[in-house]
Design a protein around this motif. Structure first.
Motif, PDB file in Angstrom:
ATOM      1  N   HIS A 247     -14.463-103.472 -27.229  1.00 25.24           N
ATOM      2  CA  HIS A 247     -13.244-104.257 -26.993  1.00 25.24           C
ATOM      3  C   HIS A 247     -12.497-104.680 -28.254  1.00 25.24           C
ATOM      4  CE1 HIS A 247     -14.378-104.223 -22.863  1.00 25.24           C
ATOM      5  NE2 HIS A 247     -15.560-104.759 -23.155  1.00 25.24           N
TER       6      HIS A 247
ATOM      7  N   TYR B  14      -9.902-111.677 -23.684  1.00 20.16           N
ATOM      8  CA  TYR B  14      -8.472-111.995 -23.754  1.00 20.16           C
ATOM      9  C   TYR B  14      -8.251-113.489 -23.495  1.00 20.16           C
ATOM     10  CZ  TYR B  14      -6.710-107.158 -23.803  1.00 20.16           C
ATOM     11  OH  TYR B  14      -6.385-105.876 -24.145  1.00 20.16           O
TER      12      TYR B  14
ATOM     13  N   ALA C 202      -9.358-115.338 -26.606  1.00 16.04           N
ATOM     14  CA  ALA C 202      -8.379-115.122 -27.673  1.00 16.04           C
ATOM     15  C   ALA C 202      -7.094-115.898 -27.392  1.00 16.04           C
ATOM     16  CB  ALA C 202      -8.077-113.633 -27.814  1.00 16.04           C
ATOM     17  N   ARG C 203      -6.705-115.988 -26.157  1.00 19.92           N
ATOM     18  CA  ARG C 203      -5.504-116.746 -25.788  1.00 19.92           C
ATOM     19  C   ARG C 203      -5.654-118.218 -26.164  1.00 19.92           C
ATOM     20  NH1 ARG C 203      -4.087-119.527 -21.263  1.00 19.92           N
ATOM     21  NH2 ARG C 203      -1.869-119.605 -20.814  1.00 19.92           N
TER      22      ARG C 203
ATOM     23  N   LEU D 141      -8.544-106.005 -28.359  1.00 23.01           N
ATOM     24  CA  LEU D 141      -8.383-107.421 -28.719  1.00 23.01           C
ATOM     25  C   LEU D 141      -7.586-107.559 -30.017  1.00 23.01           C
ATOM     26  CD1 LEU D 141      -9.275-109.942 -27.239  1.00 23.01           C
ATOM     27  CD2 LEU D 141     -11.158-110.137 -28.833  1.00 23.01           C
TER      28      LEU D 141
ATOM     29  N   TYR E 194      -3.964-107.128 -29.148  1.00 28.32           N
ATOM     30  CA  TYR E 194      -3.496-108.323 -28.443  1.00 28.32           C
ATOM     31  C   TYR E 194      -3.197-109.452 -29.436  1.00 28.32           C
ATOM     32  CZ  TYR E 194      -3.763-112.421 -25.372  1.00 28.32           C
ATOM     33  OH  TYR E 194      -3.499-113.602 -24.715  1.00 28.32           O
TER      34      TYR E 194
ATOM     35  N   ARG F 228     -13.622-107.556 -21.293  1.00 28.81           N
ATOM     36  CA  ARG F 228     -12.349-107.490 -22.009  1.00 28.81           C
ATOM     37  C   ARG F 228     -11.410-108.598 -21.538  1.00 28.81           C
ATOM     38  NH1 ARG F 228      -7.423-104.362 -21.068  1.00 28.81           N
ATOM     39  NH2 ARG F 228      -8.486-103.599 -19.228  1.00 28.81           N
ATOM     40  N   LEU F 229     -11.354-108.832 -20.257  1.00 30.69           N
ATOM     41  CA  LEU F 229     -10.488-109.877 -19.719  1.00 30.69           C
ATOM     42  C   LEU F 229     -10.961-111.259 -20.175  1.00 30.69           C
ATOM     43  CD1 LEU F 229      -9.968-108.464 -16.121  1.00 30.69           C
ATOM     44  CD2 LEU F 229      -8.553-108.127 -18.163  1.00 30.69           C
TER      45      LEU F 229
END
Length: 183
Positions: free
Chosen positions: A17, A64, A67-68, A21, A24, A60-61
């Motif tokens: 990932h 995310y 990371a958000r 990432l 993103y 992965r989600l």
């Protein structure tokens, strides 16, 4: 899960990932350094909470989402730093405007004529904001010795400033007294 399995699972998640990432995060930051910081924080969270990372594509989600949140904290911190920088800049401008116009090179020259020991003491007070007790710890000397040396260094600086024919009243009444030899 043993340490070996834990490490292997994290490495698998990282390899699978990282590119997605990175893309993103990179699209949402202003610099590569910021992206690296956010990405490192996101994967550090994944390592700490490895048991919470879902299996397979769901990981992965989950990353995310992490990371958000890290990005939100990063942007908030950046905003705070910018506001602080603006405030400090305004304070520096107002201090500079309030200061009496003196030749800075004359002050620098007077300071440079002091011994390195005097410059070190005065620098620790003026630039680093240390107290005599803190300087004593830095130098490994008794506080009473530091206070005496500091007083003498201030006195010598005041005399150097006076000999440069600078207006000592701009530095306060203590500078005037020290230049005159008063304690």
């Amino acid at each position: 899960m043993g340490q070996f399995e834990r490490k292997r699972r994290f490495e698998d998640i990282y390899r699978a990932h990282y590119p997605a990432l990175l893309g993103y995060v990179r699209r949402r930051t202003d610099s590569a350094d910021d992206a690296a910081d956010v990405l490192a924080e996101a994967f550090m969270t994944a390592w700490r909470r490895l048991e919470d990372v879902p299996p397979d594509a769901e990981a992965r989600l989950w990353l995310y989402g992490v990371a958000r949140r890290v990005l939100a904290n990063h942007h908030r911190d950046t905003g705070r730093r910018s506001a602080l920088a603006l405030k400090l800049r305004a304070e520096l401008v107002s201090c500079a405007e309030a200061a009496v116009e003196q030749d800075p090179s004359a002050v620098r020259t007077a300071f440079g004529r002091l011994s390195s020991a005097d410059r070190e003491l005065l620098g620790l007070v003026g630039w680093e904001g240390l107290t005599a007790s803190e300087i004593a710890k830095v130098l490994g000397r008794p506080p009473s010795v530091v206070r005496l040396r500091l007083h003498r260094a201030r006195k010598r600086l005041a005399k150097e400033l006076d000999s440069a024919e600078l207006d000592l009243s701009a530095y306060g009444s203590r500078a005037v007294s020290l230049a005159k030899g008063e304690s």
